[in-house]
Motif scaffolding. Structure first.
Motif, PDB file in Angstrom:
ATOM      1  N   ARG A 219       2.659  -9.043   9.925  1.00  0.00           N
ATOM      2  CA  ARG A 219       2.930  -8.299   8.702  1.00  0.00           C
ATOM      3  C   ARG A 219       4.431  -8.171   8.422  1.00  0.00           C
ATOM      4  O   ARG A 219       5.173  -7.890   9.352  1.00  0.00           O
TER       5      ARG A 219
ATOM      6  N   PRO B  13      -2.705 -12.569  13.368  1.00  0.00           N
ATOM      7  CA  PRO B  13      -2.893 -11.394  14.217  1.00  0.00           C
ATOM      8  C   PRO B  13      -3.471 -10.225  13.424  1.00  0.00           C
ATOM      9  O   PRO B  13      -3.360 -10.191  12.200  1.00  0.00           O
ATOM     10  N   SER B  14      -4.052  -9.306  14.135  1.00  0.00           N
ATOM     11  CA  SER B  14      -4.660  -8.141  13.514  1.00  0.00           C
ATOM     12  C   SER B  14      -3.607  -7.385  12.696  1.00  0.00           C
ATOM     13  O   SER B  14      -2.464  -7.221  13.134  1.00  0.00           O
ATOM     14  N   GLY B  15      -3.977  -6.997  11.481  1.00  0.00           N
ATOM     15  CA  GLY B  15      -3.067  -6.205  10.644  1.00  0.00           C
ATOM     16  C   GLY B  15      -2.053  -7.020   9.868  1.00  0.00           C
ATOM     17  O   GLY B  15      -1.136  -6.463   9.263  1.00  0.00           O
ATOM     18  N   CYS B  16      -2.207  -8.369   9.848  1.00  0.00           N
ATOM     19  CA  CYS B  16      -1.184  -9.188   9.173  1.00  0.00           C
ATOM     20  C   CYS B  16      -1.483  -9.374   7.684  1.00  0.00           C
ATOM     21  O   CYS B  16      -0.724 -10.033   6.988  1.00  0.00           O
ATOM     22  N   GLY B  17      -2.586  -8.820   7.211  1.00  0.00           N
ATOM     23  CA  GLY B  17      -2.859  -8.887   5.777  1.00  0.00           C
ATOM     24  C   GLY B  17      -3.938  -9.881   5.372  1.00  0.00           C
ATOM     25  O   GLY B  17      -4.094 -10.167   4.184  1.00  0.00           O
ATOM     26  N   LYS B  18      -4.705 -10.375   6.331  1.00  0.00           N
ATOM     27  CA  LYS B  18      -5.747 -11.369   6.001  1.00  0.00           C
ATOM     28  C   LYS B  18      -6.787 -10.782   5.035  1.00  0.00           C
ATOM     29  O   LYS B  18      -7.110 -11.385   4.020  1.00  0.00           O
ATOM     30  N   SER B  19      -7.303  -9.605   5.391  1.00  0.00           N
ATOM     31  CA  SER B  19      -8.330  -8.991   4.536  1.00  0.00           C
ATOM     32  C   SER B  19      -7.755  -8.623   3.179  1.00  0.00           C
ATOM     33  O   SER B  19      -8.441  -8.718   2.153  1.00  0.00           O
ATOM     34  N   THR B  20      -6.490  -8.217   3.182  1.00  0.00           N
ATOM     35  CA  THR B  20      -5.839  -7.865   1.913  1.00  0.00           C
ATOM     36  C   THR B  20      -5.828  -9.066   0.971  1.00  0.00           C
ATOM     37  O   THR B  20      -6.168  -8.949  -0.210  1.00  0.00           O
TER      38      THR B  20
ATOM     39  N   LEU C 112       3.785   0.544   2.684  1.00  0.00           N
ATOM     40  CA  LEU C 112       3.523  -0.453   3.724  1.00  0.00           C
ATOM     41  C   LEU C 112       3.337  -1.798   3.029  1.00  0.00           C
ATOM     42  O   LEU C 112       2.434  -1.956   2.192  1.00  0.00           O
TER      43      LEU C 112
ATOM     44  N   ALA D 285       1.981  -5.099   3.079  1.00  0.00           N
ATOM     45  CA  ALA D 285       0.962  -5.800   3.869  1.00  0.00           C
ATOM     46  C   ALA D 285       1.150  -7.317   3.772  1.00  0.00           C
ATOM     47  O   ALA D 285       1.011  -8.036   4.760  1.00  0.00           O
TER      48      ALA D 285
ATOM     49  N   TYR E 187       0.856  -1.185   0.000  1.00  0.00           N
ATOM     50  CA  TYR E 187       0.000   0.000   0.000  1.00  0.00           C
ATOM     51  C   TYR E 187       0.896   1.239   0.000  1.00  0.00           C
ATOM     52  O   TYR E 187       2.022   1.200   0.494  1.00  0.00           O
TER      53      TYR E 187
HETATM   54  P1  ADP Z   1      -5.919  -7.921   8.709  1.00  0.00           P
HETATM   55  O1  ADP Z   1      -7.112  -8.242   7.894  1.00  0.00           O
HETATM   56  O2  ADP Z   1      -5.024  -9.097   8.955  1.00  0.00           O
HETATM   57  O3  ADP Z   1      -6.255  -7.204   9.986  1.00  0.00           O
HETATM   58  P2  ADP Z   1      -5.362  -5.988   6.603  1.00  0.00           P
HETATM   59  O4  ADP Z   1      -5.228  -6.771   5.366  1.00  0.00           O
HETATM   60  O5  ADP Z   1      -6.642  -5.270   6.841  1.00  0.00           O
HETATM   61  O6  ADP Z   1      -5.001  -6.911   7.869  1.00  0.00           O
HETATM   62  O7  ADP Z   1      -4.200  -4.905   6.658  1.00  0.00           O
HETATM   63  C1  ADP Z   1      -2.829  -5.248   6.559  1.00  0.00           C
HETATM   64  C2  ADP Z   1      -2.015  -3.994   6.746  1.00  0.00           C
HETATM   65  O8  ADP Z   1      -2.240  -3.123   5.650  1.00  0.00           O
HETATM   66  C3  ADP Z   1      -2.385  -3.202   7.999  1.00  0.00           C
HETATM   67  O9  ADP Z   1      -1.211  -2.653   8.536  1.00  0.00           O
HETATM   68  C4  ADP Z   1      -3.304  -2.122   7.475  1.00  0.00           C
HETATM   69  O10 ADP Z   1      -3.251  -0.962   8.298  1.00  0.00           O
HETATM   70  C5  ADP Z   1      -2.735  -1.857   6.104  1.00  0.00           C
HETATM   71  N1  ADP Z   1      -3.746  -1.416   5.137  1.00  0.00           N
HETATM   72  C6  ADP Z   1      -4.883  -2.060   4.824  1.00  0.00           C
HETATM   73  N2  ADP Z   1      -5.564  -1.383   3.866  1.00  0.00           N
HETATM   74  C7  ADP Z   1      -4.812  -0.291   3.572  1.00  0.00           C
HETATM   75  C8  ADP Z   1      -4.961   0.802   2.665  1.00  0.00           C
HETATM   76  N3  ADP Z   1      -6.004   0.877   1.849  1.00  0.00           N
HETATM   77  N4  ADP Z   1      -3.989   1.745   2.641  1.00  0.00           N
HETATM   78  C9  ADP Z   1      -2.904   1.659   3.441  1.00  0.00           C
HETATM   79  N5  ADP Z   1      -2.700   0.649   4.322  1.00  0.00           N
HETATM   80  C10 ADP Z   1      -3.636  -0.309   4.393  1.00  0.00           C
END
Ligand code: ADP
Length: 290
Positions: free
Chosen positions: A238, A71-78, A50, A52, A43
Motif C-alpha cells: 500500500r 500482500p494483504s492490505g495493498c488495495g486488491k479488493s479496493t 488512508l 489504499a 479512504y
Molecule cells: P487487500 O484486498 O489487498 O487486502 P483492501 O483493498 O481491502 O486490501 O484494503 C486496502 C487498505 O485500505 C487497507 O489498509 C484497508 O485497511 C483499507 N481499507 C479498506 N476498506 C476501507 C474502508 N472502507 N475504510 C477505511 N479503510 C479501508
C-alpha cells in the motif's frame, strides 16, 4: 424472361462488406474489456486519510483471465470494488467496455471468499434470483448450471445444508445465471480445504474455457495465480499499484498436475520473488514500522 439485373453492387463493395463481416466475426467486440487509468482511492477524510491505491494502471482484454497477487492490505479488493461499481475512485478512471463504471451491473458478477447466498432461500431460488429480478429466467440455462456445477438434487436445499465447496459452486451458479461478461473474484477459494480448492479451480477453468468471459481473480496463493491466469499482476504494498506483470505461457487447457513442471516452477519463483519485498513492506506497515 429474366429480370434485368439492376444491382449496382460492385466487386469492391462486396469485398468491403465481406471484410467488415469477417472483422465482426473474428475481432473481439470489446465486451469485457477493463481499463484502469491512474486510479487513486483514498479512504477517510482530512487528517485521517488512508491512501489504499495510487497510480494504478491496468488494461484487461476481453476474455482474458488475469490474477492479482499482492500482500494483504495493498488495495486488491479496493481495485476490484471500483471495477464492480461498489466504490468510486478518488481520482483516475475505471472503464469497462470503454465506458466509465457508474455503479454495479449484472454484467459484472462478483464472488467473495464468503459466499453471498441468501441463507433463507433455497439453492434454486438463489440461482434464479438475479434473472427473476429482471423477469428473465432461462429454465434450460438454470438446469445446465445445476448440471455443470454438480448441484443436481440440491435445488431445494438451503445454503447451510451444503458443504463449503458446494456453497461456492452454488455461488458460481448464481453468478453465471446472470451471464456476466466479467467475473470479479476476490479470494473465492481461500476458505476451502486443499482438495476442494483444487476441484473448484478445475471447475472454474472449465467454465472459463467454455464461455467467453473476462475473469479478474484476486488471490494470495502464488500457485493458484499461475495455474489459472493468462497474466499475473503483482501489486506493490500500500498504496497499491502494479509492480510486475507476468505472462503465463503454459498451454491450455490447464490442469492441476501442471504445477510440477519446470516452466511452472520458474514462473512461480519469479512471482514469489516479485512479491517478497512487497510482503515485507506490508508487514512493516501493519506493525507500524513503515
Ligand atoms: P487487500 O484486498 O489487498 O487486502 P483492501 O483493498 O481491502 O486490501 O484494503 C486496502 C487498505 O485500505 C487497507 O489498509 C484497508 O485497511 C483499507 N481499507 C479498506 N476498506 C476501507 C474502508 N472502507 N475504510 C477505511 N479503510 C479501508
Amino acid at each position: 424472361m429474366s429480370e434485368p439485373n439492376t444491382d449496382t453492387t460492385t466487386r469492391s463493395d462486396i469485398d468491403e462488406q465481406s471484410d467488415e463481416q469477417f472483422r465482426s466475426w473474428t475481432e473481439s467486440s470489446g465486451t469485457g474489456t477493463v481499463n484502469i487509468q491512474d486510479l487513486r482511492k483514498v479512504y477517510g477524510d482530512d487528517g485521517d486519510e488512508l491512501v489504499a491505491v495510487d497510480g494504478m494502471d491496468l488494461h484487461i482484454e476481453a476474455e482474458e483471465f488475469v490474477t492479482v497477487l499482492g500482500p494483504s492490505g495493498c488495495g486488491k479488493s479496493t481495485v476490484m470494488e471500483c471495477i464492480a461499481g461498489y466504490l468510486d475512485p478518488t481520482e483516475g478512471e475505471v472503464l469497462v467496455n470503454d465506458e466509465p463504471v457508474e455503479g454495479p451491473d449484472p454484467s459484472r458478477g462478483v464472488v467473495f471468499q464468503e459466499n453471498r447466498l441468501f441463507p433463507w432461500k433455497t439453492i434454486s431460488e438463489n440461482v434464479r434470483f438475479g434473472p427473476q429480478m429482471r423477469d428473465d429466467v432461462d429454465e434450460s440455462r438454470v438446469a445446465s448450471l445445476f448440471d455443470q456445477m454438480g448441484l443436481e438434487g440440491f435445488e431445494d436445499a438451503y445454503p447451510n445444508e451444503l458443504s463449503g465447496g458446494m456453497q461456492q459452486r452454488a455461488e458460481l451458479a448464481r453468478l453465471l445465471a446472470n451471464d456476466p461478461d466479467i467475473m470479479l473474484m476476490d479470494e473465492p477459494f481461500s476458505g476451502l480445504d486443499a482438495m476442494t480448492k483444487e476441484l473448484m479451480q478445475e471447475k472454474l477453468l472449465d467454465v472459463w474455457e467454455d464461455d467467453d468471459r473476462t475473469v479478474l481473480f484476486i488471490t494470495h496463493d502464488v500457485e493458484e495465480a499461475i495455474l489459472l491466469a493468462d497474466r499475473v499482476v503483482v501489486m506493490t504494498a500500500r498504496p497499491g499499484q502494479v509492480k510486475d506483470v507476468i505472462d503465463v505461457d503454459l498451454e491450455r487447457p490447464r490442469s492441476t498436475d501442471m504445477v510440477t513442471t519446470d516452466r511452472f516452477n520458474e514462473l512461480q519463483r519469479r512471482a514469489s520473488e516479485s512479491i517478497h519485498d512487497e510482503a515485507e513492506r506490508a508487514m512493516e506497515q501493519a506493525e507500524g514500522r513503515a
